[in-house]
Design a protein around this motif. Structure first.
Motif, mmCIF file in Angstrom:
data_model
loop_
_atom_site.group_PDB
_atom_site.id
_atom_site.type_symbol
_atom_site.label_atom_id
_atom_site.label_comp_id
_atom_site.label_asym_id
_atom_site.label_seq_id
_atom_site.Cartn_x
_atom_site.Cartn_y
_atom_site.Cartn_z
ATOM 1 N N THR A 26 0.728 -1.085 -0.052
ATOM 2 C CA THR A 26 0.101 -0.112 -0.039
ATOM 3 C C THR A 26 0.959 1.152 0.007
ATOM 4 O O THR A 26 2.060 1.261 0.081
ATOM 5 C CB THR A 26 -1.006 0.189 1.158
ATOM 6 N N GLY A 27 0.498 2.298 -0.100
ATOM 7 C CA GLY A 27 0.952 3.796 -0.085
ATOM 8 C C GLY A 27 1.536 3.840 -1.457
ATOM 9 O O GLY A 27 1.388 3.065 -2.370
ATOM 10 N N PRO A 28 2.703 4.833 -1.778
ATOM 11 C CA PRO A 28 3.425 5.066 -2.879
ATOM 12 C C PRO A 28 4.135 3.912 -3.264
ATOM 13 O O PRO A 28 4.868 3.430 -2.381
ATOM 14 C CB PRO A 28 4.042 6.444 -2.649
ATOM 15 N N VAL A 29 4.270 3.626 -4.669
ATOM 16 C CA VAL A 29 5.184 2.650 -5.007
ATOM 17 C C VAL A 29 5.795 3.089 -6.247
ATOM 18 O O VAL A 29 5.088 3.285 -7.201
ATOM 19 C CB VAL A 29 4.543 1.134 -5.322
ATOM 20 N N ASN A 30 7.253 3.072 -6.165
ATOM 21 C CA ASN A 30 7.768 3.581 -7.457
ATOM 22 C C ASN A 30 7.973 2.121 -8.524
ATOM 23 O O ASN A 30 8.349 1.057 -8.002
ATOM 24 C CB ASN A 30 9.230 3.863 -7.213
#
Length: 297
Positions: free
Chosen positions: A213-217
């Motif tokens: 979850t959250g931002p993922v590059n």
């Protein structure tokens, strides 16, 4: 059967994602688009044709349905994100937003997810016209990650390339070199990340089954300088590029950045995803596009 909704799934990596989902055999896929672009999915998908910015129409279309995954490839403003938060509250197990490298400012250092933290960004509302592309994506992430009652992952893609790239960003460079036209590049030494369209779809597909979850590059392994891109195009076309620091806007490179703009993918890799090597596929793509463009001259 998993119920999966894809907002924007008829072209580029969104279309490739739908194809992967259909291959699973255990997914019932619904695609929501404006109905402008035809697809070849036949009766394998359910189609909803509407403008996703029309909140009332979106709510009527998807209410009373519980979704296992919602993929949102076409969210560009905090208002659109806020509508999704309201509409899908209690109705999805997982929400995956396609975000962008653009949430970061270019800088010499490699960019990690912490370099833009939507969990602590000032939340503002407004439509697409009220913000730049960068700010719209930042605020879309902010709204979803701060206010949604369902798990959210925000995938930060760099420039996505492929033979199916309707924006024709790599095509631009090949066509300009073929024609001997100038290309405006302010800093040939600036490095940049890329991802291929099928790889982007693979990542979205994989992420749907993960717990991240959250931002993922998400980008291919390795980087290229803008000058390196031009060198590969020169090798494929057999012609020298005319590179200038300043040109007319129509000749400015879509990759023309002042500073490097590259991402770290340790979060995704540590969770088990293996990215392609940029050096393996980029020259092959340039060669393929060069051949295709020559055939149509």
């Amino acid at each position: 059967m998993k119920k999966i909704l894809v907002l924007g799934g008829t072209r580029f990596f969104g279309k490739r994602l739908v194809e992967l989902l259909l291959q699973d055999g255990d997914s019932r896929v619904t695609i929501l688009t404006r109905g402008v672009t035809e697809d070849d999915f036949g009766d394998r998908v359910t189609r909803l044709a509407m403008d996703r910015t029309d909140e009332a129409a979106l709510e009527r279309a998807v209410r009373n349905i519980d979704w296992d995954i919602v993929y949102d490839n076409i969210c560009f403003s905090p208002d659109e994100a806020a509508a999704a938060v309201r509409i899908f509250a209690g109705r999805t197990k997982r929400y995956i937003l396609t975000s962008s490298l653009s949430v970061y400012n270019p800088q010499p250092d490699i960019l990690t997810e912490a370099d833009f933290d939507p969990a602590h960004y000032l939340l503002k509302l407004g439509g697409k016209a009220a913000f730049s592309y960068q700010e719209g994506k930042r605020l879309a992430e902010t709204v979803l990650l701060q206010t949604a009652d369902f798990p959210v992952a925000a995938v930060r893609f760099p420039i996505v390339l492929g033979t199916d790239d309707y924006t024709r960003r790599l095509h631009f460079h090949i066509e300009h070199v073929q024609a001997g036209q100038p290309i405006g590049i302010p800093n040939p030494q600036a490095e940049i990340s890329f991802i291929r369209s099928d790889e982007a779809a693979d990542f979205l597909h994989w992420l749907g089954s993960s717990t991240l979850t959250g931002p993922v590059n998400a980008c291919s392994d390795g980087t290229l300088t803008i000058g390196g891109v031009i060198s590969i195009v020169e090798a494929a076309t057999g012609k020298p590029a005319v590179v200038r620091r300043e040109t007319a806007d129509s000749d400015s490179s879509p990759f023309g950045i002042e500073e490097s703009w590259v991402m770290d993918t340790a979060k995704a890799r540590s969770a088990g995803f293996s990215f392609l090597s940029l050096s393996d596929w980029f020259p092959e793509l340039v060669t393929s596009l060069n051949h295709s463009l020559r055939q149509h001259q």
